[in-house]
Scaffold this active site. Structure first.
Site, short mmCIF file in Angstrom:
data_model
loop_
_atom_site.label_atom_id
_atom_site.label_comp_id
_atom_site.label_asym_id
_atom_site.label_seq_id
_atom_site.Cartn_x
_atom_site.Cartn_y
_atom_site.Cartn_z
N GLU A 1 -27.32 -50.99 17.46
CA GLU A 1 -27.86 -51.71 16.30
C GLU A 1 -28.55 -52.98 16.78
O GLU A 1 -28.01 -53.72 17.61
CB GLU A 1 -26.74 -52.07 15.32
CG GLU A 1 -27.28 -52.65 14.03
CD GLU A 1 -26.22 -52.79 12.97
OE1 GLU A 1 -26.22 -51.98 12.03
OE2 GLU A 1 -25.37 -53.71 13.09
N ASP B 1 -22.18 -51.40 18.18
CA ASP B 1 -22.46 -52.53 17.29
C ASP B 1 -22.18 -53.79 18.11
O ASP B 1 -21.02 -54.18 18.27
CB ASP B 1 -21.55 -52.46 16.06
CG ASP B 1 -21.76 -53.63 15.12
OD1 ASP B 1 -22.91 -54.08 14.98
OD2 ASP B 1 -20.77 -54.09 14.53
N ASP C 1 -15.79 -53.06 12.95
CA ASP C 1 -16.78 -53.01 14.03
C ASP C 1 -16.94 -51.59 14.58
O ASP C 1 -18.05 -51.17 14.91
CB ASP C 1 -16.42 -53.98 15.15
CG ASP C 1 -16.48 -55.43 14.68
OD1 ASP C 1 -17.56 -55.87 14.28
OD2 ASP C 1 -15.43 -56.10 14.71
#
Length: 165
Positions: free
Chosen positions: A76, A16, A148
């Site tokens: 992502e 991420d 996260d």
């Protein structure tokens, strides 16, 4: 004839991206069983030079890759950012992450936030709390991951469920 069961787990490094906090998680899949191998958050100091932030992310992800030998990386992709400077920085961080994958010869799956949410929760508009709880359930974790790291685990789970490699 019964479906073929893999002889070894498949590992995916989910990432991420973020310039101050970059989440990562290595998730394994063996048949239908998902398991968290390791996860963390790469934190950069606010005043750190941007090239040093990217280098720090590269080095930490490389360490995780060398420790666990995942077969895939899943990243992502950012939602559309209103602030052009923020979008540019996030793009540079992603470039460093993709370079890390390339240097380690890892194929990369690229997923937008809606795809990740749908894969993990069944609903593309799920909020962060719902996704975090589903990650905890899917990975049978006693405690929730940091936000996260949880997002990174969700990306890895989404890839492992989508690829069925």
């Amino acid at each position: 004839m019964p479906p073929k069961t893999p002889s070894a787990p498949v590992l995916c490094l989910g990432v991420d991206p973020g310039s101050l906090a970059c989440g990562w998680a290595v998730v394994s899949r063996f048949g239908s069983r998902l398991e968290l191998v390791e996860a963390g958050v790469i934190r950069s100091a606010r005043g750190a030079d941007f090239d040093q932030r990217i280098l720090g992310i590269h080095l930490r992800l490389s360490e995780a890759i060398e420790r666990h030998h995942p077969q895939f990386m899943a990243v992502e992709s950012p939602f559309v950012e209103k602030n052009a400077a923020t979008a540019l920085k996030l793009g540079q961080i992603r470039g460093g992450i993709l370079l890390t994958a390339g240097l380690h010869r890892l194929p990369v799956g690229d997923y937008n936030p809606m795809q990740v949410k749908k894969a993990v929760s069944g609903y593309g508009w799920a909020d962060k709390t719902q996704v975090g709880k589903m990650v905890q359930v899917l990975l049978s974790l006693k405690e929730p991951l940091a936000a996260d790291a949880s997002d990174a685990a969700a990306v890895a789970i989404g890839h492992l469920l989508a690829s069925r490699s």
